[in-house]
Design an enzyme around this catalytic site. Structure first.
Site, PDB file in Angstrom:
ATOM      1  N   LYS A 102      14.651  -5.626   2.322  1.00  0.00           N
ATOM      2  CA  LYS A 102      14.912  -6.535   1.200  1.00  0.00           C
ATOM      3  C   LYS A 102      14.304  -7.925   1.387  1.00  0.00           C
ATOM      4  O   LYS A 102      13.921  -8.579   0.412  1.00  0.00           O
ATOM      5  CB  LYS A 102      16.414  -6.663   0.967  1.00  0.00           C
ATOM      6  CG  LYS A 102      17.102  -5.380   0.521  1.00  0.00           C
ATOM      7  CD  LYS A 102      16.717  -4.986  -0.895  1.00  0.00           C
ATOM      8  CE  LYS A 102      17.540  -3.824  -1.406  1.00  0.00           C
ATOM      9  NZ  LYS A 102      17.184  -3.417  -2.776  1.00  0.00           N
ATOM     10  N   GLU A 124      22.245  -9.955  -7.740  1.00  0.00           N
ATOM     11  CA  GLU A 124      23.288  -8.955  -7.551  1.00  0.00           C
ATOM     12  C   GLU A 124      23.072  -8.287  -6.194  1.00  0.00           C
ATOM     13  O   GLU A 124      21.995  -8.368  -5.613  1.00  0.00           O
ATOM     14  CB  GLU A 124      23.208  -7.904  -8.651  1.00  0.00           C
ATOM     15  CG  GLU A 124      22.186  -6.809  -8.440  1.00  0.00           C
ATOM     16  CD  GLU A 124      20.730  -7.262  -8.360  1.00  0.00           C
ATOM     17  OE1 GLU A 124      19.954  -6.604  -7.631  1.00  0.00           O
ATOM     18  OE2 GLU A 124      20.358  -8.255  -9.009  1.00  0.00           O
ATOM     19  N   SER A 389      14.608   2.275   5.817  1.00  0.00           N
ATOM     20  CA  SER A 389      14.641   1.030   5.049  1.00  0.00           C
ATOM     21  C   SER A 389      15.653   0.013   5.542  1.00  0.00           C
ATOM     22  O   SER A 389      15.559  -1.164   5.204  1.00  0.00           O
ATOM     23  CB  SER A 389      14.903   1.332   3.572  1.00  0.00           C
ATOM     24  OG  SER A 389      16.104   2.081   3.423  1.00  0.00           O
TER      25      SER A 389
END
Length: 407
Positions: A102, A124, A389
């Site tokens: 991210k 969010e 990830s």
């Protein structure tokens, strides 16, 4: 490479089009006030984020702050446990600073916000990794940060909530509806509509109105281009398949970007959850139909009224009733395959990777590991590259409480 009449040599210069569409998917389905804000972001992205100065600064941040490039790891013991004729590898985004992919787009979005003169970033989060990444970026650039998170996810992801608060973010609990990711997006959009002059909404995946599906894909593409170079240097050839989990789809879009123009199978893995009954899964690309939500047209799961359906996944970062518009496009043209694994397969993979490789994966990433473990059984030989990830620190308490320690 030309695939289904799409020339992937020039793909990134042609998709999305000027209106933000990947074929029929994408676009800007929001009120006129926010359309103006999106147009401002689009102009800034093309004028600022493509400049030499911006690119040089982002590259420096990735190297000096994020710790990029992240490595590719040969999962030798897991491969041997599955027969040894197919070799598994992992792109280690769990080793990116903050523990997931991210930060790749959050640093880019926050840097863009700084160049645009914005004072606040809004977002969010579901599993909390996007929230932690954006809180980190906000702290790095000296920006205010509001993170909207469903009450259910706040309880499941307490370590990440604490990290966001320590980093200085304002974590705002969302208590309406199912109190998970979809409702967090609703609340963040509502807040942004009131603060768009001084803030930027940093969407956490390749979804939302244009330009966010494009921007997040571009910032995340570093994963795929790094992985392709590393894998070929390590092995002398391309992998036979690349696999990544798909909720909104940012980590998958990042990995897949590096291999679209290669003769490689590309597979996105959605959460089947408890099973195929509506409300028991979040596999929109497998079971959904075309629809508009949160400002973009894509494939979504709908209830009997045509509204976004309730969804479920053991992974908080995947329980969203739609997927990014580019994934819908890739599905339709057949370039990317999309399949599912259920909760039990996912938790089994979580423990197998932990025990055999000393890597505790995020539950989201465990979906990709689980699918790769199944894919091995259909192959005589070859190699599979998995996008790991994120790391599973955030999930350990939840897994132990719900599933216990497995032998």
């Amino acid at each position: 490479m030309v695939f289904n009449n799409i020339d992937f040599d020039t793909y990134f210069s042609r998709y999305p089009d000027k209106d933000g569409y990947f074929g029929r998917y994408g676009g800007v389905y929001i009120d006129d006030k926010l359309k103006a804000a999106m147009a401002e972001i689009t102009e800034a992205y093309f004028s600022i984020a493509q400049s030499r100065r911006f690119i040089a600064e982002l590259r420096r941040i990735r190297e000096e702050f994020q710790g990029r490039p992240t490595p590719v790891t040969h999962l030798e013991r897991l491969s041997n446990a599955l027969g040894g004729t197919v070799q598994l590898y992992a792109k280690r985004e769990d080793l990116n600073h903050t523990g997931a992919h991210k930060l790749n787009h959050c640093m880019g979005e926050a840097l863009l916000a700084k160049y645009m003169g914005k004072k606040k970033v809004i977002a969010e989060t579901g599993a909390g990794q996007h929230g932690v990444a954006l809180a980190t970026a906000a702290a790095y650039f000296g920006l205010e940060c509001d993170i909207y998170m469903g009450a259910v996810d706040i309880k499941k992801q307490a370590p990440n909530v604490a990290r966001m608060k320590i980093l200085g973010a304002n974590v705002i609990e969302v208590t309406h509806g199912l109190q998970t990711l979809k409702e967090a997006v609703d609340a963040a959009f509502e807040a942004y509509s009131k603060e768009y002059k001084d803030a930027i909404y940093c969407i956490g995946s390749v979804m939302g109105p244009h330009p966010f599906p494009m921007m997040v894909r571009d910032f995340q593409s570093v994963v795929g281009f790094e992985a392709r170079e590393q894998f070929t240097k390590m092995t002398g050839h391309l992998p036979d398949a690349v696999v990544a989990c798909v909720g909104g789809g940012s980590n998958a879009a990042g990995l897949f970007s590096g291999f679209l123009n290669d003769p490689v199978r590309i597979i996105g893995v959605e959460p089947l959850g408890r099973g195929p009954k509506l409300g028991d899964h979040a596999a929109s690309l497998k079971y959904g139909t075309e629809g508009v939500m949160h400002g973009f047209n894509s494939i979504m799961l709908k209830d009997e009224n045509g509204d976004p359906a309730p969804v479920y996944s053991v992974a908080s970062g995947l329980d969203y009733p739609s997927s990014g518009p580019e994934h819908a496009f890739w599905r339709d043209i057949g370039r990317v395959e999309y399949d599912v694994v259920d909760d039990e397969e996912t938790i089994d993979a979580f423990y197998k990777l932990s025990r055999l490789e000393g890597i505790i994966p995020a539950i989201e990433s465990s979906h990709a590991v689980a699918y790769a473990m199944k894919l091995v059984k259909t192959m005589d030989h070859g190699s599979i590259l998995i996008n790991l990830s994120g790391r599973g620190d955030k999930d350990m308490d939840f897994v132990i409480e719900k599933y216990g320690i497995r032998e």
